[in-house]
Structure formats: C-alpha cells, structure tokens
Design a protein around this motif. Structure first.
Motif, PDB file in Angstrom:
ATOM      1  N   LEU A 168       0.946  -1.113  -0.074  1.00 63.23           N
ATOM      2  CA  LEU A 168      -0.151   0.011  -0.117  1.00 63.23           C
ATOM      3  C   LEU A 168       0.873   1.168  -0.066  1.00 63.23           C
ATOM      4  O   LEU A 168       0.387   2.303  -0.584  1.00 63.23           O
ATOM      5  CB  LEU A 168      -0.616  -0.187   1.127  1.00 63.23           C
ATOM      6  N   GLU A 169       2.128   1.093   0.683  1.00 64.08           N
ATOM      7  CA  GLU A 169       2.797   2.318   0.505  1.00 64.08           C
ATOM      8  C   GLU A 169       3.317   2.678  -0.765  1.00 64.08           C
ATOM      9  O   GLU A 169       3.501   3.742  -1.148  1.00 64.08           O
ATOM     10  CB  GLU A 169       4.084   2.333   1.726  1.00 64.08           C
ATOM     11  N   LEU A 170       3.805   1.561  -1.535  1.00 68.69           N
ATOM     12  CA  LEU A 170       4.230   1.611  -2.764  1.00 68.69           C
ATOM     13  C   LEU A 170       2.949   2.226  -3.709  1.00 68.69           C
ATOM     14  O   LEU A 170       3.240   3.048  -4.812  1.00 68.69           O
ATOM     15  CB  LEU A 170       4.610   0.404  -3.363  1.00 68.69           C
ATOM     16  N   LEU A 171       1.907   1.652  -3.406  1.00 66.37           N
ATOM     17  CA  LEU A 171       0.771   2.254  -4.427  1.00 66.37           C
ATOM     18  C   LEU A 171       0.023   3.485  -4.182  1.00 66.37           C
ATOM     19  O   LEU A 171      -0.481   4.124  -4.877  1.00 66.37           O
ATOM     20  CB  LEU A 171      -0.378   1.206  -4.197  1.00 66.37           C
ATOM     21  N   ASP A 172       0.632   4.127  -2.883  1.00 63.65           N
ATOM     22  CA  ASP A 172       0.109   5.513  -2.465  1.00 63.65           C
ATOM     23  C   ASP A 172       0.635   6.637  -3.451  1.00 63.65           C
ATOM     24  O   ASP A 172       0.090   7.548  -3.405  1.00 63.65           O
ATOM     25  CB  ASP A 172       0.650   5.826  -1.031  1.00 63.65           C
ATOM     26  N   GLU A 173       1.642   6.362  -4.254  1.00 62.34           N
ATOM     27  CA  GLU A 173       1.852   7.098  -5.333  1.00 62.34           C
ATOM     28  C   GLU A 173       0.778   7.535  -6.373  1.00 62.34           C
ATOM     29  O   GLU A 173       0.807   8.850  -6.560  1.00 62.34           O
ATOM     30  CB  GLU A 173       3.126   6.543  -6.339  1.00 62.34           C
ATOM     31  N   ALA A 174      -0.191   6.579  -6.478  1.00 61.00           N
ATOM     32  CA  ALA A 174      -1.327   6.849  -7.390  1.00 61.00           C
ATOM     33  C   ALA A 174      -2.634   6.661  -6.696  1.00 61.00           C
ATOM     34  O   ALA A 174      -3.638   7.245  -7.591  1.00 61.00           O
ATOM     35  CB  ALA A 174      -0.946   6.102  -8.800  1.00 61.00           C
ATOM     36  N   TYR A 175      -2.666   5.877  -5.655  1.00 59.48           N
ATOM     37  CA  TYR A 175      -3.774   5.499  -5.286  1.00 59.48           C
ATOM     38  C   TYR A 175      -4.120   5.984  -3.582  1.00 59.48           C
ATOM     39  O   TYR A 175      -3.068   6.031  -2.905  1.00 59.48           O
ATOM     40  CB  TYR A 175      -3.972   3.948  -5.167  1.00 59.48           C
ATOM     41  N   LYS A 176      -5.453   6.025  -3.334  1.00 58.30           N
ATOM     42  CA  LYS A 176      -5.658   6.408  -1.722  1.00 58.30           C
ATOM     43  C   LYS A 176      -6.683   5.350  -1.290  1.00 58.30           C
ATOM     44  O   LYS A 176      -7.375   4.749  -2.017  1.00 58.30           O
ATOM     45  CB  LYS A 176      -6.281   7.732  -1.787  1.00 58.30           C
ATOM     46  N   VAL A 177      -6.439   4.873  -0.313  1.00 62.56           N
ATOM     47  CA  VAL A 177      -7.282   3.829   0.559  1.00 62.56           C
ATOM     48  C   VAL A 177      -8.641   4.479   0.974  1.00 62.56           C
ATOM     49  O   VAL A 177      -8.505   5.444   1.642  1.00 62.56           O
ATOM     50  CB  VAL A 177      -6.329   3.182   1.639  1.00 62.56           C
ATOM     51  N   THR A 178      -9.703   3.723   0.438  1.00 70.61           N
ATOM     52  CA  THR A 178     -11.006   4.496   0.749  1.00 70.61           C
ATOM     53  C   THR A 178     -12.001   3.621   1.779  1.00 70.61           C
ATOM     54  O   THR A 178     -12.524   4.026   2.416  1.00 70.61           O
ATOM     55  CB  THR A 178     -11.628   4.516  -0.522  1.00 70.61           C
ATOM     56  N   ARG A 179     -11.481   2.201   1.748  1.00 76.78           N
ATOM     57  CA  ARG A 179     -12.283   1.345   2.726  1.00 76.78           C
ATOM     58  C   ARG A 179     -11.339   0.209   3.036  1.00 76.78           C
ATOM     59  O   ARG A 179     -10.507  -0.265   2.483  1.00 76.78           O
ATOM     60  CB  ARG A 179     -13.535   0.796   2.044  1.00 76.78           C
ATOM     61  N   MET A 180     -11.712  -0.267   4.386  1.00 76.78           N
ATOM     62  CA  MET A 180     -10.756  -1.446   4.707  1.00 76.78           C
ATOM     63  C   MET A 180     -11.736  -2.207   5.719  1.00 76.78           C
ATOM     64  O   MET A 180     -12.748  -1.694   6.561  1.00 76.78           O
ATOM     65  CB  MET A 180      -9.844  -1.044   5.774  1.00 76.78           C
ATOM     66  N   GLN A 181     -11.605  -3.615   5.539  1.00 77.54           N
ATOM     67  CA  GLN A 181     -12.458  -4.319   6.402  1.00 77.54           C
ATOM     68  C   GLN A 181     -11.664  -6.013   6.769  1.00 77.54           C
ATOM     69  O   GLN A 181     -11.208  -6.662   5.696  1.00 77.54           O
ATOM     70  CB  GLN A 181     -13.641  -4.993   5.390  1.00 77.54           C
ATOM     71  N   PRO A 182     -11.194  -5.925   8.111  1.00 76.08           N
ATOM     72  CA  PRO A 182     -10.654  -7.491   8.313  1.00 76.08           C
ATOM     73  C   PRO A 182     -11.784  -8.315   8.581  1.00 76.08           C
ATOM     74  O   PRO A 182     -12.945  -8.169   8.755  1.00 76.08           O
ATOM     75  CB  PRO A 182     -10.289  -6.931   9.748  1.00 76.08           C
ATOM     76  N   VAL A 183     -11.230  -9.634   8.330  1.00 74.87           N
ATOM     77  CA  VAL A 183     -12.199 -10.732   8.220  1.00 74.87           C
ATOM     78  C   VAL A 183     -11.292 -11.757   8.707  1.00 74.87           C
ATOM     79  O   VAL A 183     -10.180 -12.031   8.549  1.00 74.87           O
ATOM     80  CB  VAL A 183     -12.496 -11.042   6.716  1.00 74.87           C
ATOM     81  N   ASP A 184     -12.087 -12.244   9.954  1.00 82.50           N
ATOM     82  CA  ASP A 184     -11.260 -13.681  10.551  1.00 82.50           C
ATOM     83  C   ASP A 184     -11.829 -14.872   9.903  1.00 82.50           C
ATOM     84  O   ASP A 184     -12.850 -15.094   9.695  1.00 82.50           O
ATOM     85  CB  ASP A 184     -11.781 -13.481  12.119  1.00 82.50           C
TER      86      ASP A 184
END
Length: 469
Positions: free
Chosen positions: A436-452
């Motif tokens: 995600l740190e590498l993709l941050d160059e062009a993308y922003k994180v908009t949603r997150m969902q952990p799943v067990d």
C-alpha cells in the motif's frame, strides 16, 4: 547483530504482561528494551526466562505465573500448549477479534504510513470450531512426548504417531487424539490409519533422514459432503494398497481416495503424480449457487464459511455494475473470478500455477460462466503493455496474493495500468501495508475490512479498497 544488555534475573520476576502485538506475541517494556513473550495473555503477572537476545529486543517465555489475566478462558483442546496450532485458545473469541483488529490497524499505520479510512469492525468467523476443510498430519516413528507423559512412569507410550508439529519444530510431532479444527469423520480417519499402521507394523516416517514408508496425510472435507484423503508415502510398497482398501471399506463416505509417492526434501507434491485409487480425482465445494471443483493440488480457502464472508466484502468493494472489465490477479482456481463474474462484463484471471488455471477454466465451465478468461504465467511478465492493449485496461483489479504479498514489479505494473479501482485481499497485513505504501503514489485507500478466517490463531485477512487519485 550485537546483543542487548543482560537483565538480572530478579528484574524478570513479577512482570505484568502489557499488550498483544504482531504474530500473537505479547509485549513487555523494561529499561528501554522491548521483550516479546509467548504463551501469555495481557494482564498475566509472570516470571520470565530470556530465550533470545537481540540489540533492540528480547524474547522470553514464562516460568511461573503469579496472577492470571481476566482475559483468559479455559482452552477446550487437550493438546493446547503442546500442539503448534490454535495458540489463542486461552483467550475468549471476542478478545481475539479485538486484538486482530488492533493488529491490522497498527500494522498498516506503522508499515504502510498511508492515510487510512475508518476501519470497519472485524467480521468474525461463522464457526469457531470445526471450521477448516483441509488438514495435514505428519507421521513420525519417534513422536514427541509431553512433560506429563515423560513423568508418568506407569505407562509406556507408543512413539509411532500421526499428528501435528510442536511449536516452532518441524521435526517434533505429537500424537493427536482429537482435533477441533475439522469436522468428522476427520478424527476417525486419522486414528484408524494410525492404528492400522501400528497393528500391521508399517514403518512410520523419519522426518530427519526421510526414511520409512508413511509420510503425510491430508484430509479435505467439503460443504457438499464430498471427502478427499491423500496419503503421502516415501516410496512404493506392497502395503500401500491394503491400507487404502481398508480405508475404502471402513469409510465409504470417502469420495476421493488418493496416494502420492514423495521422496523429496519437502512434502509439496505439485510436481508429482497423484494417483486416484478410488472415487473421483476431485471434490466439490459450493458457494452462493456456484460449484467449485477442488483437486488434490487445488487451492481453496480452508474456511469455507469465512471465505464466503471474505469474497462478499471483495465484491462489495469492487462496486460492480455489470459493465466492468475486471482483472483477478493470483486467481488460483478462479474462485473470486467466478464469484464476481455475474456482476461484471468480463473477468480476466492471471495465475502462476498452470494446474490452477486449468481448474479455474473447469470451474467456469461447470457453472455455465462464459465471461471469464484465464492465463498462466509470472504475474509481472503476463501484465505487459501488450497484454493490456490486447485485452483492455481494467476498470477494477482484484488482487489476492500469497503471504509474501506482491512482487515490486507487479506493483509497478499496477501503477502503470492505472485501473480506477483496486481491491486488495490479503492474508498478511504486514506485506499488504508494504504494498500500500508503494501504491500510495497513485492510489488512496478508501475502505478497509478485516475478516477472521482462523479462530484461535493470530492470523487475519484484510480487504482494502483503493481508488485512483
């Protein structure tokens, strides 16, 4: 690396465990040093013994408990603490979920260093016991005895065992009487094979020297009722077929009975022939009306109910309207690709393992899915400019890489591709955070969902939605 300064033994007494951190370890901070402790829970008060010393941290185990944490519950498995699995059975399930959510948040903030949206409450596994559809057991001619067994001089134990590895030891196998991870008849099959082999003097394997006959046992139980057994042997022997005949007669519910001859240095058999001795060379899993064929070499999520939760989240994050071209990277047997195909215009799956791609095509065929294509090859090589020009720039990319995450070259391909939306499914928040740190160059994180997907372990899945800036 230089070692940390030595701590006097008296300074390691009556230590209160402070918090749970990555990989299921707990933490204590002492005199500007970090001590990672296993086999404990936050709130325990213990004496510690240092087992490893590094420049910036120590590792330790408890030697005496002065007080037990209020977070503790009674483990339900007789093998807890000796077996290498289910290390969080001493914590209540809601507590486990709390720490898994904390692990995802802390890891992505510490490693990813990207702006994160509000994290959604973790989705728990629908079942906390008997949730796995696949287990692997190992034969050993010299099983590992527990301390209680060693002290019990009144009984002699048969050291020929079929079970699991002890913590952090590939060569030490403990016998398992009852495992709470896989539904019956898994336990009955394992015990029947062990007892038959003992009674008929079949040679249990020597893991170090890789000698003997019996090596490994895999049992796969499907939600359709199908049942697969794979017996790995070091070499061909006249005793193999009588053992398989015994299993066929004793357990008629086995729908796929297989064996593999494997004398390699490891137990992987993707490059070896699997002989289907009885039944069909595959089983079937079902999900939302779709039927997935699972062969001996096929990957399928080991928690079927949890996988349904996971895939629904991924599909929701993809925001499909029926008009999108979707690239499904690391598609495996095409499970996600076929799962989202009804909501997409076209889905292209890419996977390194050719056999998995063959399975993916079969899974589309048996479900009447006609808008999928699958390609085999190294991800960074397949996703060339020519490939994208030929098949089209995707509207959505779904990526579900292995624990190691995506190769940096693959991340670069994604940055070049500039798909409007990426859905990143991960079984390892640490490598996901790195990517995600590498993709941050062009993308922003908009949603997150952990799943067990793996109750009573520290493992957790996490789904992230990214949008092009």
């Amino acid at each position: 690396m230089s070692k940390a300064k030595k701590i006097p033994a008296e300074a390691l007494r009556n230590i209160e465990i402070q918090d749970m951190v990555a990989e299921g370890k707990c933490i204590v901070r002492h005199d500007n040093l970090v001590i990672f402790v296993t086999q404990v829970a936050p709130g325990d008060v213990v004496d510690l013994r240092i087992t490893k010393s590094k420049k910036s941290f120590l590792e330790a185990v408890p030697t005496h408990f002065h007080k037990y944490s209020e977070l503790r519950v009674t483990p339900f498995c007789q093998h807890f603490g000796v077996c290498g699995g289910c290390k969080w059975q001493h914590l209540g399930y809601e507590t486990q979920l709390q720490y898994k959510q904390q692990q995802v948040t802390d890891t992505l903030q510490r490693i990813g260093k990207v702006a994160l949206p509000e994290i959604q409450p973790i989705l728990g596994s629908p079942s906390q016991t008997y949730y796995r559809n696949k287990l692997e057991f190992t034969f050993s001619f010299m099983g590992w005895l527990t301390e209680d067994q060693i002290k019990d001089e009144s009984q002699q134990y048969d050291r020929r065992v079929l079970g699991f590895h002890t913590p952090a030891r590939f060569d030490k196998i403990i016998d398992i009487e009852h495992c709470w991870l896989q539904p019956d008849p898994s336990n009955q099959i394992r015990l029947a094979i062990r007892d038959y082999a003992r009674e008929n003097m079949l040679r249990f394997g020597n893991i170090i020297k890789q000698t003997g006959l019996l090596r490994n046992l895999i049992i796969r139980t499907a939600n359709t009722g199908d049942l697969m057994v794979i017996l790995q042997c070091y070499r061909q022997h006249q005793a193999i077929e009588p053992l398989l005949d015994y299993l066929h007669e004793r357990f008629p519910q086995i729908t796929s009975l297989n064996y593999v001859l494997n004398d390699k240095g490891n137990e992987t058999f993707h490059d070896l022939e699997v002989v289907c001795y009885r039944g069909e060379p595959y089983i079937h899993e079902e999900m939302e009306g779709l039927r997935f064929r699972v062969g001996p070499k096929s990957f399928y999520q080991t928690n079927s109910e949890g996988a349904y939760n996971l895939y629904k989240v991924a599909r929701d994050f993809a925001q499909l309207t029926g008009q999108e071209l979707v690239y499904d990277l690391y598609t495996g047997a095409g499970t996600i690709a076929n799962f989202v195909a009804r909501q997409a215009r076209h889905v292209i799956g890419v996977e390194y393992v050719e056999q998995a791609v063959a399975d993916a095509r079969i899974n589309s065929e048996i479900n009447g899915v006609t808008n999928t294509e699958f390609f085999a090859g190294d991800m960074k090589d397949v996703l060339s400019a020519e490939f994208i020009e030929q098949h089209g720039r995707p509207d959505v990319v779904i990526t579900d890489p292995p624990r190691a995450g995506m190769h940096e070259d693959v991340v670069r391909r994604l940055l070049d591709m500039r798909a409007p939306r990426i859905v990143y499914v991960s079984c390892n928040p640490a490598t996901q955070a790195r990517d995600l740190e590498l993709l941050d160059e062009a993308y922003k994180v908009t949603r997150m969902q952990p799943v067990d997907m793996f109750p009573h372990t520290h493992h957790v899945e996490n789904v992230v939605a990214l949008e092009l800036r």
